[in-house]
Scaffold this motif. Structure first.
Motif, PDB file in Angstrom:
ATOM      1  N   VAL A  30      13.081  22.122 -19.680  1.00  0.00           N
ATOM      2  CA  VAL A  30      12.268  20.942 -19.967  1.00  0.00           C
ATOM      3  C   VAL A  30      11.545  20.523 -18.691  1.00  0.00           C
ATOM      4  N   GLU A  31      10.257  20.252 -18.813  1.00  0.00           N
ATOM      5  CA  GLU A  31       9.464  19.787 -17.679  1.00  0.00           C
ATOM      6  C   GLU A  31       8.987  18.370 -17.985  1.00  0.00           C
ATOM      7  N   ALA A  32       9.157  17.481 -17.000  1.00  0.00           N
ATOM      8  CA  ALA A  32       8.729  16.089 -17.159  1.00  0.00           C
ATOM      9  C   ALA A  32       7.865  15.700 -15.964  1.00  0.00           C
ATOM     10  N   ASN A  33       6.991  14.723 -16.196  1.00  0.00           N
ATOM     11  CA  ASN A  33       6.196  14.221 -15.078  1.00  0.00           C
ATOM     12  C   ASN A  33       6.818  12.938 -14.540  1.00  0.00           C
ATOM     13  N   GLY A  34       6.244  12.422 -13.479  1.00  0.00           N
ATOM     14  CA  GLY A  34       6.771  11.232 -12.827  1.00  0.00           C
ATOM     15  C   GLY A  34       6.648   9.967 -13.651  1.00  0.00           C
ATOM     16  N   LYS A  35       5.969  10.035 -14.764  1.00  0.00           N
ATOM     17  CA  LYS A  35       5.861   8.890 -15.668  1.00  0.00           C
ATOM     18  C   LYS A  35       6.952   8.922 -16.730  1.00  0.00           C
ATOM     19  N   LYS A  36       7.906   9.848 -16.552  1.00  0.00           N
ATOM     20  CA  LYS A  36       9.023  10.051 -17.484  1.00  0.00           C
ATOM     21  C   LYS A  36       8.539  10.534 -18.848  1.00  0.00           C
ATOM     22  N   GLN A  37       7.471  11.317 -18.829  1.00  0.00           N
ATOM     23  CA  GLN A  37       6.957  11.913 -20.061  1.00  0.00           C
ATOM     24  C   GLN A  37       7.326  13.393 -20.061  1.00  0.00           C
ATOM     25  N   ILE A  38       7.838  13.873 -21.173  1.00  0.00           N
ATOM     26  CA  ILE A  38       8.146  15.293 -21.308  1.00  0.00           C
ATOM     27  C   ILE A  38       6.833  16.022 -21.536  1.00  0.00           C
ATOM     28  N   ILE A  39       6.543  17.005 -20.671  1.00  0.00           N
ATOM     29  CA  ILE A  39       5.257  17.692 -20.791  1.00  0.00           C
ATOM     30  C   ILE A  39       5.397  19.107 -21.349  1.00  0.00           C
ATOM     31  N   SER A  40       6.617  19.658 -21.290  1.00  0.00           N
ATOM     32  CA  SER A  40       6.822  20.944 -21.952  1.00  0.00           C
ATOM     33  C   SER A  40       8.302  21.192 -22.196  1.00  0.00           C
ATOM     34  N   ILE A  41       8.562  21.940 -23.246  1.00  0.00           N
ATOM     35  CA  ILE A  41       9.909  22.387 -23.569  1.00  0.00           C
ATOM     36  C   ILE A  41       9.802  23.869 -23.907  1.00  0.00           C
ATOM     37  N   LYS A  42      10.606  24.672 -23.215  1.00  0.00           N
ATOM     38  CA  LYS A  42      10.637  26.112 -23.481  1.00  0.00           C
ATOM     39  C   LYS A  42      12.042  26.470 -23.955  1.00  0.00           C
ATOM     40  N   ILE A  43      12.099  27.226 -25.042  1.00  0.00           N
ATOM     41  CA  ILE A  43      13.375  27.637 -25.608  1.00  0.00           C
ATOM     42  C   ILE A  43      13.398  29.163 -25.713  1.00  0.00           C
ATOM     43  N   ASP A  44      14.394  29.752 -25.087  1.00  0.00           N
ATOM     44  CA  ASP A  44      14.579  31.205 -25.175  1.00  0.00           C
ATOM     45  C   ASP A  44      14.892  31.544 -26.633  1.00  0.00           C
ATOM     46  N   LYS A  98       0.841  -1.204   0.000  1.00  0.00           N
ATOM     47  CA  LYS A  98       0.000   0.000   0.000  1.00  0.00           C
ATOM     48  C   LYS A  98       0.875   1.253   0.000  1.00  0.00           C
ATOM     49  N   ARG A  99       1.938   1.259   0.830  1.00  0.00           N
ATOM     50  CA  ARG A  99       2.837   2.414   0.871  1.00  0.00           C
ATOM     51  C   ARG A  99       3.534   2.600  -0.472  1.00  0.00           C
ATOM     52  N   MET A 100       3.900   1.500  -1.112  1.00  0.00           N
ATOM     53  CA  MET A 100       4.554   1.588  -2.424  1.00  0.00           C
ATOM     54  C   MET A 100       3.584   2.130  -3.474  1.00  0.00           C
ATOM     55  N   GLU A 101       2.346   1.692  -3.435  1.00  0.00           N
ATOM     56  CA  GLU A 101       1.349   2.193  -4.379  1.00  0.00           C
ATOM     57  C   GLU A 101       1.123   3.689  -4.176  1.00  0.00           C
ATOM     58  N   ASP A 102       1.044   4.121  -2.904  1.00  0.00           N
ATOM     59  CA  ASP A 102       0.861   5.540  -2.605  1.00  0.00           C
ATOM     60  C   ASP A 102       2.057   6.350  -3.086  1.00  0.00           C
ATOM     61  N   ALA A 103       3.265   5.840  -2.847  1.00  0.00           N
ATOM     62  CA  ALA A 103       4.480   6.538  -3.278  1.00  0.00           C
ATOM     63  C   ALA A 103       4.535   6.608  -4.800  1.00  0.00           C
ATOM     64  N   GLN A 104       4.175   5.528  -5.478  1.00  0.00           N
ATOM     65  CA  GLN A 104       4.187   5.510  -6.943  1.00  0.00           C
ATOM     66  C   GLN A 104       3.207   6.538  -7.491  1.00  0.00           C
ATOM     67  N   LYS A 105       2.033   6.640  -6.876  1.00  0.00           N
ATOM     68  CA  LYS A 105       1.045   7.626  -7.317  1.00  0.00           C
ATOM     69  C   LYS A 105       1.582   9.041  -7.104  1.00  0.00           C
ATOM     70  N   GLU A 106       2.232   9.269  -5.955  1.00  0.00           N
ATOM     71  CA  GLU A 106       2.818  10.576  -5.670  1.00  0.00           C
ATOM     72  C   GLU A 106       3.903  10.913  -6.698  1.00  0.00           C
ATOM     73  N   ILE A 107       4.714   9.940  -7.043  1.00  0.00           N
ATOM     74  CA  ILE A 107       5.766  10.147  -8.051  1.00  0.00           C
ATOM     75  C   ILE A 107       5.141  10.500  -9.391  1.00  0.00           C
ATOM     76  N   GLU A 108       4.134   9.747  -9.804  1.00  0.00           N
ATOM     77  CA  GLU A 108       3.492   9.977 -11.100  1.00  0.00           C
ATOM     78  C   GLU A 108       2.851  11.351 -11.181  1.00  0.00           C
ATOM     79  N   GLU A 109       2.397  11.885 -10.044  1.00  0.00           N
ATOM     80  CA  GLU A 109       1.760  13.198 -10.021  1.00  0.00           C
ATOM     81  C   GLU A 109       2.778  14.334  -9.894  1.00  0.00           C
ATOM     82  N   SER A 110       4.039  13.991  -9.665  1.00  0.00           N
ATOM     83  CA  SER A 110       5.097  14.993  -9.513  1.00  0.00           C
ATOM     84  C   SER A 110       5.574  15.479 -10.871  1.00  0.00           C
ATOM     85  N   THR A 111       6.163  16.681 -10.858  1.00  0.00           N
ATOM     86  CA  THR A 111       6.825  17.186 -12.052  1.00  0.00           C
ATOM     87  C   THR A 111       8.217  17.672 -11.658  1.00  0.00           C
ATOM     88  N   VAL A 112       9.136  17.576 -12.593  1.00  0.00           N
ATOM     89  CA  VAL A 112      10.490  18.079 -12.401  1.00  0.00           C
ATOM     90  C   VAL A 112      10.813  19.010 -13.560  1.00  0.00           C
TER      91      VAL A 112
END
Length: 112
Positions: free
Chosen positions: A50-64, A25-39
């Protein structure tokens, strides 16, 4: 006196199963928290972000716009690649930190 059960009796096995369920249960909760995180990762002094989510998907790229030089596209490509790889590394590190606390550092295949 006869011993009952090969693993110390049913009570210990029941307790062990309860602990396994709690850990799951703790692992499932942690996995859900990771998936909802962004870096967010940057390169080129912040010229590429570059912004990615916890599923290792790139969600945005900004270029000056200043990073765009038609005469030197390779530098921009390198900055994007560096930022993407850093974002994915950050997600992997986040996963290892959060799940490692639960597993006590055990390497469980398929988890990370």
């Amino acid at each position: 006196m006869a011993r009952r059960g090969g693993f110390g009796g049913g009570n210990n096995m029941g307790q062990m199963m309860k602990q396994v369920q709690q850990m799951q249960k703790r692992m499932e909760d942690a996995q859900k928290e990771i998936e909802e995180s962004t870096v967010t990762a940057t390169s080129g002094g912040g010229m590429v972000e570059v912004e990615a989510n916890g599923k290792k998907q790139i969600i945005s790229i900004k270029i000056d716009p200043e990073a765009v030089d038609p005469e030197d596209v390779e530098i921009l490509q390198d900055m994007v690649l560096t930022a993407v790889n850093d974002a994915i590394s950050q997600v992997e590190k986040l996963s290892e930190e959060k799940l490692g606390k639960i597993t006590g550092g055990m390497n469980l295949p398929g988890i990370f």
